[in-house]
Design an enzyme around this catalytic site. Structure first.
Site, PDB file in Angstrom:
ATOM      1  N   VAL A 144       0.829  -1.196   0.000  1.00  0.00           N
ATOM      2  CA  VAL A 144       0.000   0.000   0.000  1.00  0.00           C
ATOM      3  C   VAL A 144       0.867   1.251   0.000  1.00  0.00           C
ATOM      4  O   VAL A 144       0.588   2.225  -0.707  1.00  0.00           O
ATOM      5  CB  VAL A 144      -0.956  -0.005   1.214  1.00  0.00           C
ATOM      6  CG1 VAL A 144      -1.617   1.359   1.402  1.00  0.00           C
ATOM      7  CG2 VAL A 144      -2.022  -1.081   1.037  1.00  0.00           C
ATOM      8  N   GLU A 145       1.941   1.235   0.773  1.00  0.00           N
ATOM      9  CA  GLU A 145       2.775   2.430   0.904  1.00  0.00           C
ATOM     10  C   GLU A 145       3.550   2.758  -0.369  1.00  0.00           C
ATOM     11  O   GLU A 145       3.556   3.908  -0.815  1.00  0.00           O
ATOM     12  CB  GLU A 145       3.753   2.271   2.074  1.00  0.00           C
ATOM     13  CG  GLU A 145       3.112   2.333   3.439  1.00  0.00           C
ATOM     14  CD  GLU A 145       2.593   3.725   3.786  1.00  0.00           C
ATOM     15  OE1 GLU A 145       3.090   4.721   3.209  1.00  0.00           O
ATOM     16  OE2 GLU A 145       1.681   3.806   4.626  1.00  0.00           O
ATOM     17  N   THR A 146       4.207   1.765  -0.952  1.00  0.00           N
ATOM     18  CA  THR A 146       5.149   2.082  -2.044  1.00  0.00           C
ATOM     19  C   THR A 146       5.112   1.106  -3.211  1.00  0.00           C
ATOM     20  O   THR A 146       6.001   1.126  -4.062  1.00  0.00           O
ATOM     21  CB  THR A 146       6.597   2.134  -1.517  1.00  0.00           C
ATOM     22  OG1 THR A 146       6.972   0.842  -0.990  1.00  0.00           O
ATOM     23  CG2 THR A 146       6.764   3.185  -0.438  1.00  0.00           C
ATOM     24  N   TYR A 334      -7.506   3.403   5.290  1.00  0.00           N
ATOM     25  CA  TYR A 334      -6.156   2.860   5.108  1.00  0.00           C
ATOM     26  C   TYR A 334      -6.034   1.496   5.780  1.00  0.00           C
ATOM     27  O   TYR A 334      -5.570   0.523   5.176  1.00  0.00           O
ATOM     28  CB  TYR A 334      -5.125   3.821   5.701  1.00  0.00           C
ATOM     29  CG  TYR A 334      -3.711   3.295   5.690  1.00  0.00           C
ATOM     30  CD1 TYR A 334      -2.871   3.524   4.609  1.00  0.00           C
ATOM     31  CD2 TYR A 334      -3.202   2.559   6.761  1.00  0.00           C
ATOM     32  CE1 TYR A 334      -1.565   3.032   4.589  1.00  0.00           C
ATOM     33  CE2 TYR A 334      -1.919   2.066   6.751  1.00  0.00           C
ATOM     34  CZ  TYR A 334      -1.104   2.317   5.663  1.00  0.00           C
ATOM     35  OH  TYR A 334       0.184   1.815   5.659  1.00  0.00           O
TER      36      TYR A 334
END
Length: 359
Positions: A144-146, A334
């Site tokens: 999800v982050e990168t 999130y």
């Protein structure tokens, strides 16, 4: 200090070009003059009294060389793009869970997550043994982050944090702390403070840790003698797991379950109790809230509402581990995206293992 939980609720940044960028320096100054930007923003940070006071303060607190801090700040430049990206819109649009979810529950992240898990299976298994955090949750957060390191950000971190520390009053205190942490991190790692690149909020590497979180929770998980979040995900895997453990992850406990509400349930009053799981199973049952199969909540929970315009709101029971994921990013959207991606990856991994056994 968490990776991003003290920032406004956010979605991870969209994919940016991989080329590293620096603020436009002289061009920005020229434009600022034409637009009438305050002189403080135009000046080199090393020429500004607030930045020089900051340099003296952190030098005295941490035995840094104030002149070296000032020299580093002289190379930092105000970046108006950072301010633009981090400033919340004047009028927020209607939140849509389905739109948000579609950004992260896609083939790119699912297929990429399966490849990432296969490639780093031993490391993920070790992280899970050491911390109790499931491999699929670690993979999902990095995804999800990168997108597994594909989108780590291309903003020069020193200029980003200086811009936010000195030219973004709403969160200046937070970002001055992160700028201070960047100087300490650079000293600990033997690096130039200007050598770091990351997001428009100053987050770094595969897991998007802010500098203070790197200092508090990052692990040298491959025992190389240095922490590397940029070129190899091994340290990121261990560090994400360590972060979640430090914030109270409960090994073997549930994360979330879909909820069923009776027609008489006052959902709004339960939702306003907050994101921390404080609603007892009996209290939820008395208010008509159970799991979809009619069971009482497995433990104290929060009632999570996932709204989509034009569709029925989804309600979920969020347990302690759901709350822990929100310490990474203060957003129920999130945390649910991480949970659902983790579930998709777990099931995909299970199918792979069953097929392997049948060969």
């Amino acid at each position: 200090m968490t990776p991003t939980s003290l920032l406004p609720e956010r979605a991870p940044a969209p994919v940016q070009p991989t080329a590293r960028r620096r603020p436009l320096g002289a061009l920005v100054v020229a434009v600022a003059i034409l637009l009438g930007t305050p002189a403080a923003v135009q000046a080199s940070y090393a020429e500004r009294e607030d930045a020089r006071a900051f340099a003296a303060e952190i030098a005295g607190r941490h035995a840094l060389d104030a002149a070296e801090v000032e020299r580093a700040l002289a190379g930092a430049r105000h970046d108006p793009e950072v301010i633009r990206l981090i400033t919340p819109p004047a009028r927020k649009g209607v939140r849509s869970w389905r739109s948000y979810r579609a950004r992260f529950l896609d083939r790119t992240r699912i297929d990429g997550g399966m490849r990432f898990w296969r490639e780093h299976a031993d490391t993920l298994a070790r992280a899970e043994r050491d911390t109790g955090v499931p491999a699929e949750v670690i993979v999902a957060i990095i995804g999800v982050e990168t997108i597994y390191g594909r989108n780590t950000g291309n903003f020069e971190t020193l200029s980003t944090l200086a811009t936010l520390a000195f030219d973004y009053p709403p969160r200046a205190e937070l970002f001055r702390g992160e700028l201070e942490a960047l100087f300490l991190l650079a000293r600990e790692q033997g690096r130039d403070p200007a050598s770091y690149y990351g997001s428009f909020a100053g987050a770094l590497g595969y897991p998007q840790f802010l500098p203070s979180s790197m200092r508090a929770y990052a692990l040298d998980f491959d025992n190389s003698g240095a922490i590397d979040f940029e070129s190899d995900p091994i340290d990121a895997i261990g560090s994400v797991a360590n972060y979640l453990r430090a914030h109270g992850w409960q090994a073997g406990a549930p994360v979330a379950e879909r909820a069923r509400l009776s027609p008489a349930t006052d959902a709004a009053s339960l939702v306003t109790a907050g994101i921390e799981p404080t609603l007892a199973p009996a209290m939820l049952a008395d208010n008509g809230v159970t799991t979809v199969d009619g069971r009482a909540a497995a433990a104290a929970a929060t009632l999570v509402d996932l709204e989509t315009p034009g569709a029925d709101t989804e309600y979920w029971l969020g347990y302690r581990n759901f709350y822990v994921i929100t310490r990474y990013n203060r957003s129920s959207f999130y945390a649910m995206s991480v949970f659902e991606l983790a579930e998709a990856l777990r099931l995909g991994r299970l199918v792979e293992e069953i097929r392997a056994e049948r060969r």
